[in-house]
Design an enzyme around this catalytic site. Structure first.
Site, PDB file in Angstrom:
ATOM      1  N   ASP A   1       0.863  -1.165   0.000  1.00  0.00           N
ATOM      2  CA  ASP A   1       0.000   0.000   0.000  1.00  0.00           C
ATOM      3  C   ASP A   1       0.917   1.237   0.000  1.00  0.00           C
ATOM      4  O   ASP A   1       2.141   1.118   0.092  1.00  0.00           O
ATOM      5  CB  ASP A   1      -0.968  -0.042   1.203  1.00  0.00           C
ATOM      6  CG  ASP A   1      -2.196   0.812   0.961  1.00  0.00           C
ATOM      7  OD1 ASP A   1      -3.242   0.527   1.565  1.00  0.00           O
ATOM      8  OD2 ASP A   1      -2.120   1.748   0.136  1.00  0.00           O
TER       9      ASP A   1
HETATM   10  C1  GLC Z   1      -4.158   4.138   0.031  1.00  0.00           C
HETATM   11  C2  GLC Z   1      -5.177   3.110   0.280  1.00  0.00           C
HETATM   12  C3  GLC Z   1      -5.330   2.144  -0.865  1.00  0.00           C
HETATM   13  C4  GLC Z   1      -5.183   2.883  -2.173  1.00  0.00           C
HETATM   14  C5  GLC Z   1      -3.769   3.415  -2.249  1.00  0.00           C
HETATM   15  C6  GLC Z   1      -3.507   4.186  -3.538  1.00  0.00           C
HETATM   16  O1  GLC Z   1      -3.656   4.735   1.130  1.00  0.00           O
HETATM   17  O2  GLC Z   1      -5.065   2.371   1.493  1.00  0.00           O
HETATM   18  O3  GLC Z   1      -6.609   1.515  -0.734  1.00  0.00           O
HETATM   19  O4  GLC Z   1      -5.441   2.018  -3.255  1.00  0.00           O
HETATM   20  O5  GLC Z   1      -3.487   4.279  -1.157  1.00  0.00           O
HETATM   21  O6  GLC Z   1      -4.248   5.364  -3.554  1.00  0.00           O
END
Ligand code: GLC
Length: 743
Positions: free
Chosen positions: A273
């Protein structure tokens, strides 16, 4: 109960990689043989769009993916640099959060879940994929598959329910919608099963918080939806931010190796993430970025989202022998294979002419249908709804969410445009004027405001009207990532506004837009009807107007339990029985306690003195403008043999005044097993549209595989014994029959 007959379910491998996937793998392996170590590490690096040196980084082969760039011309240029100016011409994965629509915004996933409609979810994802692909996006970070049972958690808005079975079916449908039958086809984008795993169990409903989940609970509740998504062909997985039992998911070998690769045979790749790799040192698992890179790499995280920690540290780790070239190849291979499967080596460029216009009529119509099918009718006293054109000459439309095209879109909307929205007020004006006069007033500036200066105008608008509809709830920003609430009542001065309006004694309907279940005990007795719209998206207005005036009847059912008060959380239908289950005739309310009542006099069972043990609205609940009757439940047999299946039949009749759709639900309970089992488990659902008076015989099939559970040895098994099956229009249905599973 002894496990005298254990049938361990073979760990179902991900569907064997078909010829197309195998060919992609071979091409990836061939390409790997031509790559330098630096170029391999480059493929593990996802960079945020707009990064100043992005073009040169791509040219140098240091970037495998770009996130958060959606300008088509820019994306085509970045792909051109990657394909024509880098040494090996490896195209880019272009990632974006296409969570519930791209330009056309559908209801938030929790709202879509309320439709209990796999075909609808798949179609919405298909449209979202086409609109995203039309600018050059080829990878979405969805579906979010986190089972969530805590409405304090802002991300419950993105969840597909509290139930593993429903979440699995809806999540698999979303994968099919995004990826289609062939990833290389125009409009297909790679799906991403996230957040692996257990994110929905954050302590206290606080985002990013610790999760402590016993393995049997992880496997029984939180993993099935991911397995279903991978079985549906999802080619990527995203690691969760969260610390799982002391080991953050982003460095968790049990999740990423034991479960994902060894047991499930996952052949795709895992992306971290956002910055979750560098956060390993914040968790206190590592001392620095170099250690974090190693911990994540060794656990099986293929790609680093945004932080650059792989790009900065893996070269040195390779040189020092901390990682091997073979390991590196294994991490890069599935990323390359995905690019081959997407057809990017044949054509990485986006030609908008090969796509339909975004937010076109068909897309809008689908968004309206999705919004209509997601709104749950929670209360309808005195048949307040549907409103009848013939009986009213004026309507008051009040509240901060009646005419706000931005707020109705909900959380996780990066590419939707509020200008595309049709609000409820606009739709009602279009539908009703001039025959019916509309008096509108916001009442409060926004959902959080405590300023009551707008009350008088709102009360005056209501005073002039025959009936009142109030649009209240949460602004979009009050749900979604990092937006958790410890008090989930209607925020701001909205409760006071409702009280003030209700004193006029007019028929009063609430339309609630929110990203979570709210606690409504403080308003439910003050209003006549409640339509729960979640955040319904671009076409909220036409959908709600049609429901309010009976053009269509609400059919949605709750995908999550609504607590009476926040202190009841976690509260969900699939709970365990405990050794002291409560019942209405054994519990005592606080008010009813005698003075100096002796210690054991209050009913020694699992309940709250001040909140009882039942929710305000249970999972699977939803009213209609008609009424449905269930009768004559029958089973095709009293025993289920290992190789057979049992047919479960029930007669469903529309006994109400109008045509309507019912979501028929089937639940089971394993009455005795070698581990305690939930008091009910959803194992089937069907939607049936019936004319008034019509009836049909509904049939489900139950097979042994439906009865499997994870035992104390972490094996998916069935055990012979007695089972109960229920069928009804809500999880609290009492219509049941028993059968026995034979060895
Ligand atoms: C985030 C989220 C994830 C998302 C990623 C990209 O913090 O937890 O669900 O896809 O960043 O934006």
């Amino acid at each position: 109960m002894t496990d005298n007959h254990i049938e361990v379910a073979a760990a179902r491998q991900q569907p064997s990689q078909d010829a197309e996937a195998s060919a992609a793998l071979e091409r990836a392996q061939t390409l790997l043989g031509r790559m330098t170590s630096a170029e391999k590490i480059g493929q593990l690096h996802q960079v945020n769009g707009g990064y100043s040196e992005l073009e040169q980084q791509i040219r140098d082969g240091n970037v495998g993916s770009v996130i958060n760039e959606v300008r088509m011309d820019t994306l085509n240029e970045l792909q051109r640099i990657a394909c024509e100016e880098s040494r090996l011409g490896i195209p880019l994965l272009i990632g974006r959060d296409v969570i519930h629509g791209f330009r056309t915004i559908f209801p938030i996933p929790l709202g879509q879940a309320a439709a209990w409609d796999t075909q609808l979810i798949e179609t919405c994802a298909r449209v979202a994929a086409i609109e995203a692909a039309s600018v050059g996006v080829n990878w979405t970070f969805a579906p979010m598959l986190d089972v969530s049972r805590d409405p304090r958690w802002g991300r419950i808005a993105e969840s597909l329910s509290e139930d593993p079975y429903l979440c699995s079916h809806l999540g698999a449908a979303m994968v099919r919608g995004f990826q289609g039958d062939d990833l290389s086809q125009p409009g297909a984008i790679a799906a991403c099963a996230k957040h692996f795993a257990g994110y929905g169990a954050v302590e206290g409903g606080i985002d990013y918080n610790t999760t402590n989940i016993p393995e049997i609970e992880l496997r029984s509740t939180y993993l099935p939806s991911f397995k279903a998504a991978l079985d549906a062909g999802a080619v990527t997985v995203m690691a969760s931010f969260t610390d799982l039992n002391g080991v953050p998911a982003t460095a968790n070998e049990f999740l990423m190796q034991q479960v994902l690769r060894k047991e499930w045979g996952f052949g795709g790749f895992v992306v971290s993430d956002w910055d979750s790799i560098v956060q390993l040192s914040v968790h206190g698992l590592t001392a620095n970025d170099a250690e974090s890179a190693l911990a994540a790499f060794d656990s099986g995280i293929n790609m680093d989202m945004n932080s650059g920690v792989y790009s900065r540290n893996l070269g040195a780790a390779l040189a020092a022998g901390a990682i091997s070239e073979t390991q590196l190849d294994a991490m890069v291979e599935p990323i390359l294979a995905t690019k081959f499967r997407l057809g990017l080596f044949e054509n990485a460029y986006c030609d908008p002419a090969s796509f339909p216009a975004a937010v076109n009529h068909d897309h809008r119509e689908l968004a309206k249908q999705a919004a209509m099918k997601s709104c749950v009718l929670l209360k309808n006293a005195n048949n307040t709804l549907p409103l009848l054109r013939e009986t009213i000459t004026s309507l008051a439309v009040i509240g901060p969410l009646a005419d706000d095209g931005y707020e109705q879109l909900g959380t996780w909307v990066f590419d939707g445009d509020a200008a595309d929205s049709i609000t409820a007020l606009a739709a009602l004006q279009t539908a009703l004027a001039p025959a019916i006069t509309i008096h509108s007033a916001r009442g409060v500036e926004n959902t959080r405001s405590h300023n009551t200066d707008g009350f008088d105008a709102a009360i005056e608008a209501a005073r002039q009207a025959d009936s009142v509809v109030m649009f209240v709830g949460e602004e979009a920003i009050l749900s979604g990532e990092a937006h958790c609430r410890a008090d989930i009542n209607l925020p701001g001065a909205q409760v006071q506004l409702i009280e003030a309006i209700s004193e006029l004694g007019k028929p009063l309907t609430l339309v609630i837009m929110a990203g979570r279940p709210l606690t409504l005990s403080n308003v439910i007795d003050k209003v006549d009807a409640i339509l729960y719209a979640w955040h319904p998206g671009t076409m909220a207005g036409p959908a709600i107007a049609d429901l309010l005036f009976g053009v269509s009847a609400p059919s949605a059912k709750l995908p999550v339990t609504f607590p009476r008060v926040v202190g009841q959380i976690p509260i969900y239908y699939g709970h365990k029985n405990t050794g002291k289950p409560p019942s209405h005739d054994t519990i005592t309310s606080m008010e009813a306690i005698d003075n100096r009542a002796p210690q054991t006099s209050l009913g020694m069972s699992a309940f709250y003195l001040d909140a009882g043990f039942t929710p305000l609205f249970p999972f699977g609940f939803g009213l209609s403008y008609s009424r449905f009757e269930y009768r004559d439940l029958s089973l095709s047999a009293a025993t289920l043999l290992p190789t057979d299946e049992i047919k479960v039949q029930v007669t469903l009749q529309n006994t109400g005044p109008c045509a309507a759709e019912e979501i028929v639900q089937l639940y089971i309970r394993d009455l005795v097993a070698s581990v305690t089992r939930p008091v009910k488990e959803l194992k089937g659902f069907q939607k049936h549209y019936l004319q008034s008076g019509a009836s049909i015989r509904v049939e489900f099939s139950l097979s042994r595989s439906d009865l499997m559970f994870c035992n104390r040895h972490m094996e998916w098994v069935t055990e012979p014994g007695d089972f109960r099956v229920w069928v009804g229009g809500c999880s609290d249905t009492e219509m049941s029959a028993d059968f026995r599973l034979e060895a």
